[in-house]
Scaffold this active site. Structure first.
Site, PDB file in Angstrom:
ATOM      1  N   ILE A   1     -39.624  20.810  -6.447  1.00  0.00           N
ATOM      2  CA  ILE A   1     -40.952  20.225  -6.652  1.00  0.00           C
ATOM      3  C   ILE A   1     -40.931  18.971  -7.517  1.00  0.00           C
ATOM      4  CG2 ILE A   1     -41.498  21.582  -8.722  1.00  0.00           C
ATOM      5  CD1 ILE A   1     -43.912  20.660  -5.828  1.00  0.00           C
ATOM      6  N   TYR A   2     -39.881  18.735  -8.287  1.00  0.00           N
ATOM      7  CA  TYR A   2     -39.843  17.585  -9.186  1.00  0.00           C
ATOM      8  C   TYR A   2     -39.821  16.291  -8.371  1.00  0.00           C
ATOM      9  CZ  TYR A   2     -38.555  20.921 -12.881  1.00  0.00           C
ATOM     10  OH  TYR A   2     -38.524  21.971 -13.764  1.00  0.00           O
ATOM     11  N   SER A   3     -40.907  15.543  -8.468  1.00  0.00           N
ATOM     12  CA  SER A   3     -41.108  14.325  -7.663  1.00  0.00           C
ATOM     13  C   SER A   3     -40.884  14.609  -6.180  1.00  0.00           C
ATOM     14  CB  SER A   3     -40.190  13.191  -8.135  1.00  0.00           C
ATOM     15  OG  SER A   3     -40.592  12.696  -9.384  1.00  0.00           O
ATOM     16  N   TYR A   4     -41.220  15.843  -5.778  1.00  0.00           N
ATOM     17  CA  TYR A   4     -41.138  16.269  -4.376  1.00  0.00           C
ATOM     18  C   TYR A   4     -39.781  15.929  -3.747  1.00  0.00           C
ATOM     19  CZ  TYR A   4     -46.055  17.085  -5.114  1.00  0.00           C
ATOM     20  OH  TYR A   4     -47.248  17.541  -5.627  1.00  0.00           O
TER      21      TYR A   4
END
Length: 326
Positions: A60-63
């Site tokens: 999920i981090y910066s997708y």
């Protein structure tokens, strides 16, 4: 750098973990304060040069951009057999059916997406980012077991949940002969100590490696109460975690400053030394965005607090609302 066993495993990790949430794409819609690739690579290289071998990211981090940046840098700068790479699954990656969660479909899909972005054959630690209230835990644990048995992950871990949930997952795995969790990544720092009630004793009893996230309370423990940064002003997640308890937390921050002044050290050393004196804690996750952040964090490994110091830091704490479990 000191290296320790990762809980009840034979894997060696540095006592400081570099968290990669701050690396990515500021235009992704995730966080606008993150570093882009060029600056991120400098921090990752510095971490390796300082002896850090443990790196934590999430899909999920910066997708996905965080995984891509971290993987590219590590593949260029590091020996894969010597580093420990963790990523996570659960959060919604797209606004569509099966876009998140811990179903068998989501887990088996997302591990492949993560490995492709990391450009790696496996991760050392695959972490469920939250509890999934809509998927039977039996389905989740069996899917994670298959990820491990397929060679795509060496170990599995959990993050941010109630102790009863973690115990249920472990019991389910044991009952069905599946892979059990070896780590718990939970919210723990001097400003938020609710995990001391049930989760930490459970982890101690089960020899679970604890890797606290937000060990510096998103920087609040490292600077004057009135000081601000770009992240401080724009990080809505951090504001949600801490802004409602400012009055009581301010006293603790002031005591951190006083003890740091007393010993002639940085506040980060005091905050991390408090965490590291807990037997269950193996490696706080440091969301460094500068080499200086890493150097300060590592210096905490050689700094010890007295029993009196610990009491001084802990005494003002009052119960907080549970934060981050759902």
């Amino acid at each position: 750098m000191d290296y320790v066993k990762f809980g009840n495993t034979g894997m060696d990790i540095s006592q400081i973990c570099l968290g990669a949430m701050g690396f990515g794409d500021p235009n992704s819609g995730f966080h606008n304060w993150v570093l882009e690739e060029e600056e991120s690579r400098k921090v990752i290289k510095s971490a390796l040069d300082l002896g850090i071998n443990f790196f934590d990211t999430a899909n999920i981090y910066s997708y996905g951009a965080s995984e891509s940046i971290l993987g590219k840098a590590l593949n260029e700068y590091a020996n894969r057999d010597e580093i420990v790479v963790a990523t996570k699954v659960h959060q919604k990656m797209r606004q569509a059916p099966n876009g998140g969660g811990l179903s068998r479909k989501a887990i088996l899909s997302e591990i492949d997406h993560s490995l492709k972005r990391l450009d790696m054959d496996y991760v050392d630690l695959y972490i469920i980012h939250r509890w999934d209230y809509n998927t039977p835990i039996e389905e989740t644990m069996e899917a994670l077991h298959d990820v491990v048995k397929s060679g795509k992950a060496r170990y599995i871990g959990a993050s941010a949940m109630f102790a009863w949930q973690f115990a249920k997952a472990q019991s389910t795995a044991e009952k069905l002969g599946l892979t059990k969790f070896v780590s718990m990544q939970n919210h723990l720092n001097l400003l938020y100590r609710e995990e001391e009630r049930e989760m930490l004793p459970l982890c101690a009893d089960q020899k679970i490696a604890v890797t606290p996230y937000s060990p510096l309370a998103s920087g609040r423990l490292t600077r004057d109460w009135s000081a601000t940064t770009k992240r401080f002003e724009t990080d809505q997640v951090a504001k949600h975690k801490y802004d409602t308890t400012e009055a009581q937390d301010r006293v603790i921050v002031e005591r951190v400053a006083a003890i740091a002044k007393k010993y002639g050290v940085e506040r980060v050393q005091v905050a991390l030394a408090w965490l590291l004196q807990k037997d269950q804690v193996v490696a706080p996750i440091i969301g460094a965005t500068k080499e200086s952040h890493l150097i300060s964090a590592i210096s905490a490994l050689d700094f010890k607090l007295s029993a009196e110091d610990i009491l001084t830091l802990e005494e003002p704490y009052i119960p907080h609302h549970i934060m981050g479990h759902n």
